[in-house]
Design an enzyme around this catalytic site. Structure first.
Site, mmCIF file in Angstrom:
data_model
loop_
_atom_site.group_PDB
_atom_site.id
_atom_site.type_symbol
_atom_site.label_atom_id
_atom_site.label_comp_id
_atom_site.label_asym_id
_atom_site.label_seq_id
_atom_site.Cartn_x
_atom_site.Cartn_y
_atom_site.Cartn_z
ATOM 1 N N HIS A 39 0.844 -1.210 0.000
ATOM 2 C CA HIS A 39 0.000 0.000 0.000
ATOM 3 C C HIS A 39 0.877 1.257 0.000
ATOM 4 O O HIS A 39 0.572 2.242 -0.663
ATOM 5 C CB HIS A 39 -0.879 0.058 1.253
ATOM 6 C CG HIS A 39 -1.916 -1.020 1.358
ATOM 7 N ND1 HIS A 39 -1.965 -1.891 2.403
ATOM 8 C CD2 HIS A 39 -2.964 -1.337 0.559
ATOM 9 C CE1 HIS A 39 -3.001 -2.709 2.258
ATOM 10 N NE2 HIS A 39 -3.624 -2.405 1.150
ATOM 11 N N GLY A 149 -3.485 -1.309 -7.483
ATOM 12 C CA GLY A 149 -2.423 -2.280 -7.709
ATOM 13 C C GLY A 149 -2.810 -3.349 -8.711
ATOM 14 O O GLY A 149 -3.962 -3.795 -8.764
ATOM 15 N N ARG A 150 -1.806 -3.793 -9.489
ATOM 16 C CA ARG A 150 -2.028 -4.918 -10.418
ATOM 17 C C ARG A 150 -2.138 -6.237 -9.671
ATOM 18 O O ARG A 150 -2.466 -7.252 -10.261
ATOM 19 C CB ARG A 150 -0.882 -4.991 -11.433
ATOM 20 C CG ARG A 150 -0.942 -3.903 -12.476
ATOM 21 C CD ARG A 150 0.293 -3.914 -13.342
ATOM 22 N NE ARG A 150 0.292 -5.022 -14.274
ATOM 23 C CZ ARG A 150 0.293 -4.892 -15.599
ATOM 24 N NH1 ARG A 150 0.274 -3.699 -16.141
ATOM 25 N NH2 ARG A 150 0.309 -5.955 -16.375
ATOM 26 N N LYS A 151 -1.831 -6.218 -8.379
ATOM 27 C CA LYS A 151 -2.049 -7.426 -7.555
ATOM 28 C C LYS A 151 -3.502 -7.890 -7.725
ATOM 29 O O LYS A 151 -3.783 -9.065 -7.850
ATOM 30 C CB LYS A 151 -1.744 -7.081 -6.104
ATOM 31 C CG LYS A 151 -2.343 -7.997 -5.068
ATOM 32 C CD LYS A 151 -1.419 -9.125 -4.775
ATOM 33 C CE LYS A 151 -1.918 -10.089 -3.717
ATOM 34 N NZ LYS A 151 -3.079 -9.736 -2.985
ATOM 35 N N ARG A 189 -3.777 -10.088 4.037
ATOM 36 C CA ARG A 189 -4.115 -11.433 4.503
ATOM 37 C C ARG A 189 -2.872 -12.260 4.833
ATOM 38 O O ARG A 189 -2.994 -13.324 5.418
ATOM 39 C CB ARG A 189 -4.987 -12.152 3.470
ATOM 40 C CG ARG A 189 -6.379 -11.540 3.348
ATOM 41 C CD ARG A 189 -7.310 -12.384 2.486
ATOM 42 N NE ARG A 189 -8.682 -11.922 2.577
ATOM 43 C CZ ARG A 189 -9.284 -11.155 1.669
ATOM 44 N NH1 ARG A 189 -8.628 -10.724 0.619
ATOM 45 N NH2 ARG A 189 -10.549 -10.779 1.835
#
Ligand code: AMP
Length: 307
Positions: A39, A149-151, A189
């Site tokens: 982040h 984010g591309r996450k 997580r």
């Protein structure tokens, strides 16, 4: 200085408007909170592109399905404020659920097509929750640059689509996936993962890396690529939710019998015990995620400990 914490949409709208009126570009970084260095890298990107960054911290209930981890999702407002302060963020939006979904709330934003694949199959109401809250944030903030984010690759595509379709005055900036030195994609997580579980979680990035190598060596057969990925995930002790190769823009899945003729999204979702993790890579476009896993993060934030 501690950031000022806005809790109402009226305050958020007024603050964003005041910034623009004084000639400052507004940047927005929407998050669920429990901030990690991934982040923080997004926040840094927003700081480079704009003059007034607003970080939103909101565990959005509508994007969690029944039986998912809404109740136990990590919440740490004080820790988040401290991390924002350390980065020089002076404005945070942290509403409660009643503020974002007041009594009588009954509007949902539905993006069709893109949301039917990948995570949309196992989380059928997830993206309407995401699209709804992001639209509310964009409506409140007004013209801005927002970093995602591309996450969460599918989420990024859904948001790009809704901005185009609803003609919102928002520039969406994609940020690369930020990884730990061992390759694990940063995620709130990950806090659920004790060290043995974390080892299993690394199967995701190993599978991406192996597929990258096979693709770089000329393998274009979708079934072959997926077969190897699935085997590796199983060996790592991950329960597979999906392993899929999809068109990077439409997210339409390729059939195992097809051969790739251009860049393709390899998207993975799996469970380590009851923790659901996702990761992805665009084959033919992105580097091996294990080649220099922490490099992007270090480039943006400096080495661990710097922030
Ligand atoms: P979340 O709080 O998990 O909803 O994430 C908020 C934003 O941070 C989203 O745009 C995510 O895609 C992004 N994000 C989360 N983890 C990562 C990561 N490891 N790399 C890049 N972006 C991330």
């Amino acid at each position: 200085m501690k950031p000022s914490v806005l809790t109402t949409v009226v305050e958020l709208r007024a603050a964003a408007h005041a910034s623009r009126s004084s000639g400052r570009r507004v940047g927005l970084v929407p998050t669920l909170g429990a901030l990690h260095r991934g982040h923080l890298a997004l926040i840094r990107m927003a700081q480079r592109l704009t003059d007034q960054v607003i970080v939103s911290l909101f565990v959005n209930p509508t994007q969690f399905g029944p039986g998912e981890d809404l109740a136990r999702y990590p919440r740490d407002l004080e820790g988040d404020l401290e991390q924002c302060r350390a980065l020089g963020v002076d404005m945070v939006f942290a509403p409660d659920a009643e503020e974002m979904y007041p009594a009588g709330d009954s509007t949902r934003v539905i993006v069709s097509g893109l949301t039917e694949h990948l995570c949309g199959r196992s989380r059928p109401t997830h993206f309407q929750g995401v699209a709804t809250i992001v639209t509310k944030l964009f409506a409140a903030v007004g013209p801005c640059t927002a970093v995602f984010g591309r996450k969460d690759y599918q989420q990024l595509k859904v948001i790009e689509r809704l901005v185009t379709d609803l003609m919102l005055p928002v520039t969406v900036i994609p940020a690369p996936i930020m990884r730990e030195p061992d390759g694990l994609a940063l995620s709130s997580r990950n806090r659920y993962l004790a060290s043995d579980r974390r080892q299993r979680a690394l199967g995701l990035v190993r599978a991406l890396s192996e597929a990258h190598a096979a693709h770089a060596a000329g393998e274009r057969n979708v079934g072959q690529l997926l077969g190897r990925v699935q085997e590796l995930l199983r060996q790592s002790g991950l329960a597979i939710d999906y392993a899929s190769i999809n068109h990077p823009e439409t997210l339409e899945p390729f059939d195992p019998s097809e051969r790739l003729s251009g860049p393709a999204l390899l998207a993975l979702a799996g469970f380590v015990e009851d923790t659901r993790l996702i990761d992805n890579l665009v084959l033919g476009e992105e580097a091996d995620p294990l080649a220099a896993p922490g490099a992007t993060l270090d480039r943006i934030l400096g080495p661990a400990g710097a922030v």
